[in-house]
Scaffold this motif. Sequence first.
Motif, short mmCIF file in Angstrom:
data_model
loop_
_atom_site.label_atom_id
_atom_site.label_comp_id
_atom_site.label_asym_id
_atom_site.label_seq_id
_atom_site.Cartn_x
_atom_site.Cartn_y
_atom_site.Cartn_z
N GLY A 136 0.79 -1.22 0.00
CA GLY A 136 0.00 0.00 0.00
C GLY A 136 0.82 1.27 0.00
N ALA A 137 2.03 1.23 0.59
CA ALA A 137 2.88 2.42 0.69
C ALA A 137 3.87 2.51 -0.46
N LYS A 138 3.54 1.90 -1.61
CA LYS A 138 4.50 1.86 -2.73
C LYS A 138 4.87 3.24 -3.24
N GLY A 139 4.03 4.26 -2.99
CA GLY A 139 4.33 5.60 -3.45
C GLY A 139 5.30 6.35 -2.57
N SER A 140 5.66 5.78 -1.42
CA SER A 140 6.60 6.45 -0.52
C SER A 140 7.66 5.52 0.05
N ALA A 141 7.39 4.24 0.12
CA ALA A 141 8.37 3.28 0.64
C ALA A 141 9.59 3.23 -0.27
N THR A 142 10.77 3.14 0.32
CA THR A 142 12.00 3.13 -0.46
C THR A 142 12.65 1.75 -0.45
N ILE A 143 13.51 1.53 -1.42
CA ILE A 143 14.16 0.22 -1.56
C ILE A 143 14.99 -0.11 -0.33
N GLY A 144 15.72 0.86 0.21
CA GLY A 144 16.52 0.59 1.39
C GLY A 144 15.68 0.13 2.56
N GLY A 145 14.55 0.77 2.77
CA GLY A 145 13.65 0.37 3.85
C GLY A 145 13.04 -1.00 3.61
N LEU A 146 12.69 -1.28 2.37
CA LEU A 146 12.10 -2.58 2.03
C LEU A 146 13.09 -3.71 2.28
N VAL A 147 14.36 -3.47 1.93
CA VAL A 147 15.39 -4.47 2.19
C VAL A 147 15.60 -4.62 3.69
N SER A 148 15.70 -3.50 4.39
CA SER A 148 16.03 -3.53 5.81
C SER A 148 14.93 -4.14 6.67
N THR A 149 13.71 -4.15 6.17
CA THR A 149 12.60 -4.74 6.92
C THR A 149 12.13 -6.07 6.33
N ASN A 150 12.81 -6.54 5.27
CA ASN A 150 12.38 -7.77 4.59
C ASN A 150 10.88 -7.71 4.28
N ALA A 151 10.50 -6.69 3.55
CA ALA A 151 9.08 -6.44 3.26
C ALA A 151 8.44 -7.60 2.50
N GLY A 152 7.13 -7.72 2.67
CA GLY A 152 6.38 -8.77 1.99
C GLY A 152 5.40 -8.18 0.99
N GLY A 153 4.10 -8.31 1.27
CA GLY A 153 3.10 -7.79 0.34
C GLY A 153 2.20 -8.89 -0.18
N THR A 154 1.49 -8.57 -1.24
CA THR A 154 0.45 -9.47 -1.74
C THR A 154 0.94 -10.49 -2.75
N GLN A 155 2.22 -10.45 -3.13
CA GLN A 155 2.72 -11.38 -4.15
C GLN A 155 3.72 -12.38 -3.60
N VAL A 156 3.78 -12.48 -2.27
CA VAL A 156 4.74 -13.37 -1.64
C VAL A 156 4.48 -14.83 -2.00
N LEU A 157 3.22 -15.19 -2.19
CA LEU A 157 2.86 -16.57 -2.50
C LEU A 157 3.68 -17.11 -3.65
N ARG A 158 3.86 -16.31 -4.69
CA ARG A 158 4.58 -16.77 -5.88
C ARG A 158 6.05 -16.35 -5.88
N HIS A 159 6.34 -15.14 -5.40
CA HIS A 159 7.68 -14.60 -5.58
C HIS A 159 8.49 -14.45 -4.30
N GLY A 160 7.88 -14.62 -3.15
CA GLY A 160 8.62 -14.52 -1.90
C GLY A 160 8.76 -13.09 -1.40
N THR A 161 9.34 -12.97 -0.20
CA THR A 161 9.60 -11.67 0.41
C THR A 161 10.86 -11.06 -0.22
N MET A 162 11.29 -9.91 0.33
CA MET A 162 12.50 -9.28 -0.19
C MET A 162 13.70 -10.20 -0.11
N ARG A 163 13.76 -11.08 0.87
CA ARG A 163 14.88 -12.03 0.95
C ARG A 163 15.05 -12.81 -0.34
#
Length: 479
Positions: A136-163
């Motif tokens: 939901g926060a794709k318009g403000s969330a940054t790549i560094g934060g997504l990596v640092s928090t191992n972000a997930g989301g609605t597509q984890v089922l097929r593609h996994g988390t940031m890890r």
Amino acid sequence: MIGQESIDRFVALLGPKGVTTDADDLTPWLSDWRGRYHGAAAAMLSPASTQQVAATVKLAAELGVPLVPQGGNTSMVGGATPPADGSALILSLRRMNEIRSLSPEDNLAVCEAGVILSVLHDAAEAAGRRFPLSLGAKGSATIGGLVSTNAGGTQVLRHGTMRALVEGVEAVLPDGSIFDGLDALKKDNRGYDIKQLLIGAEGTLGVVTAAALRLVPAIAARAVGWVGVDSPAQALRLLRHAEETLGDSVEGFEVIADETLGFVLGHIPGTRSPIETRTPWHVLIEVDQADLAEPGPVERLEGALADALERGIAIDAAIAANEAQAEAFWRIRESLSESERAQGPALQYDISVPVAKMPAFMVEAAAAAEARFPGTTASSFGHLGDGNVHFHVRAPRGTSDGPGWITAQGQAINAFVHDAVVAVGGSISAEHGIGQMKRAELGRLASPARIAALRAIKSAFDPQGLFNPGKLIPLPGEG
């Protein structure tokens, strides 16, 4: 507080554009996204390159100044909020916003930490690729934060988390050295995986300055369906049926209680239920294809759902007739959190349980919470395929003092919900991280071996304790 002499040294290093001290300019970055945590900082440091980050970290180590790394400040657990005593400075990565390279041939994008997720989405789409993580926060969330928090989301089922999507990382470690791990090697057996230690570390071990990210082919065609079911258990049977008949083309599978759907329909103008039948639970399913081969995803999903209806795995179903309708289906899902908040004061939980136990947990934990705390109501929704439950316990109707209710009941409800999660072998944090909000609960519930390992790794990387103090790692007495 940090003295002016120290601030002046950072100004000399980074220049006027690299240091923000004006109170009005700092204010938006001193509170967390939910508004629960409020900090103070004498300045925000904004280096423009990895080399400047390294120099900033070295100077901070020399001065003994703690740093709180921050990207889009969209943390849900207070993970990017500075301490309230003003003892730390904010280290903003937002000026580092370059996509260094994007290769369709290699299916790889190298992005600096300050790149906004939606910007990467657009760049990948222009190259005929996509980055398969959205939230939901794709318009403000940054790549560094997504990596640092191992972000997930609605597509984890097929593609996994940031890890699973991070192929390499560049980071500055607490001594100011630069870890250059951007090479996207499929095989690399040189001991401990520093990249994986940094992913999900919430800025406590290093400052992520860039990441090499896996891209996948663009979607050529998709089908989005809405299915009514009688229970989460039936939803899980539907998921297994979909996996058997549709394979790995199932990209999203969300389960939603009818009550929660009602919150959206009552709060978001222009929304309507995709199916006419009133059912206790609902499933949103998306099937994607990277080619235009026949049969297409609509035909394949129609066949799978027709079979599910015939077998009694589903009660009613509808497939979006066009892209606008598909987006309308997903708008309902993306509006769930907003609509839940509109119902009044509540405690929200981002938790995960084993997939096989998720259906029972969603029903039984809600009933147990309502029985234990009379007057409250509880419900949940989530990503069924990966066990991620977004669980909400709402204050009794008519509660006017939300903060007062949370202060009075929050600790007891937190412990009750988290104990229930641990009892079924789950985790108190699925995709939002620990931050400061869940730190004490991690200390209370995690095994001594886990806590000891976390503290040992933190001490080895950051012996001065200057990186994001008070986050993730339980304090003495908390475990």
